[in-house]
Design a protein around this motif. Structure first.
Motif, PDB file in Angstrom:
ATOM      1  N   UNK A  85       0.739  -1.375   0.266  1.00 51.70           N
ATOM      2  CA  UNK A  85      -0.293  -0.206   0.187  1.00 51.70           C
ATOM      3  C   UNK A  85       0.862   1.393   0.044  1.00 51.70           C
ATOM      4  N   UNK A  86       2.081   1.411   0.876  1.00 48.47           N
ATOM      5  CA  UNK A  86       2.773   2.403   0.794  1.00 48.47           C
ATOM      6  C   UNK A  86       3.163   2.632  -0.686  1.00 48.47           C
ATOM      7  N   UNK A  87       3.383   1.699  -1.588  1.00 48.88           N
ATOM      8  CA  UNK A  87       3.918   2.040  -2.930  1.00 48.88           C
ATOM      9  C   UNK A  87       3.011   2.732  -3.856  1.00 48.88           C
ATOM     10  N   UNK A  88       1.644   2.796  -3.346  1.00 48.82           N
ATOM     11  CA  UNK A  88       0.748   3.498  -3.895  1.00 48.82           C
ATOM     12  C   UNK A  88       0.619   4.871  -3.883  1.00 48.82           C
ATOM     13  N   UNK A  89       1.624   5.511  -2.921  1.00 52.90           N
ATOM     14  CA  UNK A  89       1.678   6.883  -2.418  1.00 52.90           C
ATOM     15  C   UNK A  89       2.644   7.642  -3.501  1.00 52.90           C
ATOM     16  N   UNK A  90       3.487   6.742  -4.272  1.00 58.47           N
ATOM     17  CA  UNK A  90       4.333   7.571  -5.052  1.00 58.47           C
ATOM     18  C   UNK A  90       4.048   7.211  -6.639  1.00 58.47           C
ATOM     19  N   UNK A  91       2.977   6.417  -6.983  1.00 60.56           N
ATOM     20  CA  UNK A  91       2.655   6.052  -8.280  1.00 60.56           C
ATOM     21  C   UNK A  91       1.289   6.630  -8.537  1.00 60.56           C
ATOM     22  N   UNK A  92       0.718   6.996  -9.800  1.00 55.59           N
ATOM     23  CA  UNK A  92      -0.297   7.549 -10.094  1.00 55.59           C
ATOM     24  C   UNK A  92      -1.672   6.600  -9.861  1.00 55.59           C
ATOM     25  N   UNK A  93      -3.015   7.137  -9.907  1.00 55.49           N
ATOM     26  CA  UNK A  93      -4.195   6.486  -9.423  1.00 55.49           C
ATOM     27  C   UNK A  93      -4.430   5.234 -10.258  1.00 55.49           C
ATOM     28  N   UNK A  94      -4.337   5.370 -11.643  1.00 58.78           N
ATOM     29  CA  UNK A  94      -4.515   4.216 -12.574  1.00 58.78           C
ATOM     30  C   UNK A  94      -3.680   2.814 -12.325  1.00 58.78           C
ATOM     31  N   UNK A  95      -2.270   3.025 -12.415  1.00 56.33           N
ATOM     32  CA  UNK A  95      -1.480   1.903 -12.211  1.00 56.33           C
ATOM     33  C   UNK A  95      -1.483   1.364 -10.672  1.00 56.33           C
ATOM     34  N   UNK A  96      -1.686   2.358  -9.796  1.00 52.38           N
ATOM     35  CA  UNK A  96      -1.820   2.017  -8.471  1.00 52.38           C
ATOM     36  C   UNK A  96      -3.156   1.085  -8.177  1.00 52.38           C
ATOM     37  N   UNK A  97      -4.209   1.284  -8.668  1.00 55.07           N
ATOM     38  CA  UNK A  97      -5.388   0.333  -8.701  1.00 55.07           C
ATOM     39  C   UNK A  97      -5.457  -0.840  -9.680  1.00 55.07           C
ATOM     40  N   UNK A  98      -4.710  -0.902 -10.675  1.00 52.73           N
ATOM     41  CA  UNK A  98      -4.296  -1.823 -11.492  1.00 52.73           C
ATOM     42  C   UNK A  98      -3.691  -2.560 -10.750  1.00 52.73           C
ATOM     43  N   UNK A  99      -2.585  -2.538 -10.067  1.00 52.91           N
ATOM     44  CA  UNK A  99      -1.573  -3.302  -9.288  1.00 52.91           C
ATOM     45  C   UNK A  99      -2.350  -3.991  -8.299  1.00 52.91           C
ATOM     46  N   UNK A 100      -3.123  -3.279  -7.412  1.00 48.03           N
ATOM     47  CA  UNK A 100      -3.722  -3.836  -6.359  1.00 48.03           C
ATOM     48  C   UNK A 100      -4.685  -4.849  -6.536  1.00 48.03           C
ATOM     49  N   UNK A 101      -5.742  -4.458  -7.514  1.00 49.80           N
ATOM     50  CA  UNK A 101      -6.493  -5.324  -8.261  1.00 49.80           C
ATOM     51  C   UNK A 101      -5.703  -6.588  -9.005  1.00 49.80           C
ATOM     52  N   UNK A 102      -4.805  -6.608  -9.651  1.00 49.90           N
ATOM     53  CA  UNK A 102      -4.100  -7.641  -9.924  1.00 49.90           C
ATOM     54  C   UNK A 102      -3.628  -8.610  -8.780  1.00 49.90           C
ATOM     55  N   UNK A 103      -3.122  -8.289  -7.887  1.00 50.48           N
ATOM     56  CA  UNK A 103      -2.881  -9.008  -6.628  1.00 50.48           C
ATOM     57  C   UNK A 103      -3.910  -9.739  -6.147  1.00 50.48           C
ATOM     58  N   UNK A 104      -5.163  -9.190  -6.183  1.00 46.29           N
ATOM     59  CA  UNK A 104      -6.495  -9.551  -5.454  1.00 46.29           C
ATOM     60  C   UNK A 104      -6.769 -10.735  -6.263  1.00 46.29           C
ATOM     61  N   UNK A 105      -7.024 -10.717  -7.580  1.00 44.77           N
ATOM     62  CA  UNK A 105      -7.485 -11.653  -8.540  1.00 44.77           C
ATOM     63  C   UNK A 105      -6.273 -12.741  -8.854  1.00 44.77           C
ATOM     64  N   UNK A 106      -5.053 -12.149  -8.799  1.00 42.54           N
ATOM     65  CA  UNK A 106      -3.953 -13.198  -8.962  1.00 42.54           C
ATOM     66  C   UNK A 106      -3.933 -14.124  -7.981  1.00 42.54           C
ATOM     67  N   UNK A 107      -4.194 -13.681  -6.646  1.00 42.81           N
ATOM     68  CA  UNK A 107      -3.978 -14.678  -5.519  1.00 42.81           C
ATOM     69  C   UNK A 107      -4.905 -15.886  -5.539  1.00 42.81           C
TER      70      UNK A 107
END
Length: 511
Positions: A50-72
């Motif tokens: 989650x701290x990584x999302x502080x330094x990247x734009x909103x779109x890639x931040x949400x895409x990364x977190x969603x990818x973790x969710x359904x990838x798991x």
């Protein structure tokens, strides 16, 4: 439909931008790896990153977190089928028939059916999102502070009463989350509250610290010396993963039914994927001609729960992104990430931030295709990863948690905050209190308070405004029904047996 397809095309142009695609692939890979490893869940991983999302734009931040969710969700089935090791609760039911198939030499076929079911169910869930979203856009502008406040209240009650364990414990944890969300500076008056004279808490409790403590440190404290990795000699080749025609025929309709179950429950806030998979499995066993096959390697017992889990995962994003109601703690974390980036989740998200919404939907398809392509040749790698002792994973993950929370604001106070919340979370887990409602209360509480005070200002303090508006009155009615339903279930579970016991005592005394 043409408008939806145009929006989807726009979503693909957003998702396929090199920067967005890179973060989406990163999230999918990390999620798949975490899904395989025991004791490491999507909640823990998202909390750590989650701290990584502080330094990247909103779109890639949400895409990364969603990818973790359904990838798991993909990775979790591998340990369940090959080792009888459910890395995450939703995959516990997959062990019932997946592992017996492995013992019978058909573990590869079980994995093949799992990937087919998962991809089909996820694709169906994505289609539901595409065609339901325009309907939500039409009603988005009818939502004011009263309607949003009523929706948030429904989300809090649903998350509290439908969590695992006693409903009262869920309500207690939700209230604890509300208190954590109230710490800091009041947005309207500017006064400090509940900060215990600590200036470091003037900005409130950090979402990353809360989640890392409750789902990272607490989970590790409860799992250490308990998670034991089983030795395995399982070897699965690409040829082994091709199911026979008979297995495909048996799995087809269970896959369809599981997808429908997951889609239905995905639209209901507060119902996690674990409930969905067990319901799908129970349905298949109920309608089977020979229920005794289940538990001994029935392919239907693998196809239906996995399809339900993946369709549920995708459809979960509908109430989360469009209404601001998280279905579980992972969705609450995604909402928190959006709020951190200055994006207000709710009915107007689709129109105000179409790049986030449609880019996310397009990334689902890209990510699911990547998961199918990657998982087939890398099954052997994931099996070897399962042999890594948990005693090595534990300190490594704690190190990353400390680094992540410290680099957010370069503050050791935040590290201590994580430690305190981690111990507190471990105590809650030991007492069998669900910790997921804490995050729901923490994320939704400030939004509920802000919209309630705004509604009161606009109505000059008239509470009747919440029942005067049809939409808010409807959501309040649903909230009341949820509470009454839980009260009725409690009475049936606790009071009726006591009444019957007293009746039996009186009857025996008469005799």
């Amino acid at each position: 439909m043409p408008h939806s397809l145009t929006d989807l095309w726009y979503g693909f142009t957003v998702a396929l931008q090199p920067g967005n695609l890179m973060w989406s692939v990163f999230g999918v890979l990390i999620g798949n790896l975490i899904g395989v490893l025991p004791g490491m869940g999507a909640l823990t991983t998202i909390s750590m990153l989650l701290p990584l999302t502080y330094v990247i734009p909103p779109v890639p931040a949400v895409l990364m977190l969603a990818g973790i969710f359904y990838g798991s969700q993909y990775g979790g089935a591998i340990g369940a089928i090959l080792l009888n090791l459910p890395s995450h609760p939703p995959h516990a039911v997959t062990c019932l028939d997946g592992y017996p198939m492995t013992l019978a030499g058909r573990g590869g076929a079980a994995l093949g059916i799992t990937m087919m079911s998962s991809f089909f169910a996820a694709s169906f869930g994505i289609l539901v999102m595409i065609f339901v979203s325009p309907l939500l856009v039409q009603v988005a502008f009818k939502f004011g502070p009263t309607e949003i406040c009523a929706i948030m209240l429904l989300g809090l009650i649903a998350g509290a009463t439908m969590s695992r364990g006693a409903p009262l414990k869920g309500l207690a944890m939700t209230l604890f989350g509300l208190l954590c969300g109230a710490v800091g500076t009041d947005v309207i008056s500017g006064t400090l509250r509940y900060n215990f004279s600590m200036t470091e808490l003037a900005d409130g409790v950090e979402l990353g610290a809360l989640c890392m403590g409750l789902f990272g440190v607490a989970d590790f404290l409860m799992s250490i010396n308990r998670v034991k990795v089983k030795p395995t000699n399982a070897h699965v080749s690409m040829k082994d993963m091709r199911p026979t025609r008979n297995e495909m025929k048996k799995a087809f309709w269970p896959m369809i039914r599981g997808t429908m179950v997951g889609t239905l429950f995905g639209a209901m806030p507060g119902t996690g994927p674990t409930i969905t998979t067990f319901i799908a499995y129970a349905i298949e066993r109920k309608i089977a001609k020979d229920p005794t096959r289940f538990g001994h390697g029935a392919i239907e017992g693998v196809a239906s729960p996995e399809a339900a889990s993946h369709s549920k995962t995708q459809v979960d994003f509908i109430p989360t992104m469009s209404l601001g109601i998280p279905g579980d703690a992972v969705m609450a974390l995604l909402l928190g990430a959006l709020i951190i980036k200055g994006v207000q989740p709710g009915p107007q998200l689709i129109t105000e931030h179409p790049d986030i919404f449609w880019g996310l939907i397009a990334s689902f398809w890209i990510g699911n295709v990547l998961l199918v392509i990657l998982n087939v040749p890398m099954i052997g790698v994931w099996v070897r990863m399962l042999r890594v002792p948990y005693k090595f994973l534990y300190p490594t993950a704690l190190l990353f948690i400390c680094i992540g929370v410290y680099t957010t604001k370069n503050s050791l106070f935040d590290v201590g905050e994580v430690a305190v919340l981690g111990v507190l979370g471990a105590v809650f887990l030991a007492l069998e209190f669900p910790v997921s409602p804490i995050v729901l209360g923490f994320v939704l509480g400030p939004m509920l308070e802000e919209n309630f005070r705004r509604a009161m200002l606009l109505s000059h303090g008239e509470l009747s405004v919440f029942v005067a508006h049809p939409i808010s009155a409807t959501f309040l009615g649903f909230s009341l029904l949820l509470l009454l339903g839980q009260l009725y279930a409690y009475i049936r579970k606790v009071r009726l047996p006591r009444v019957r016991a007293r009746g039996n005592v009186l009857a025996n005394s008469r005799h």
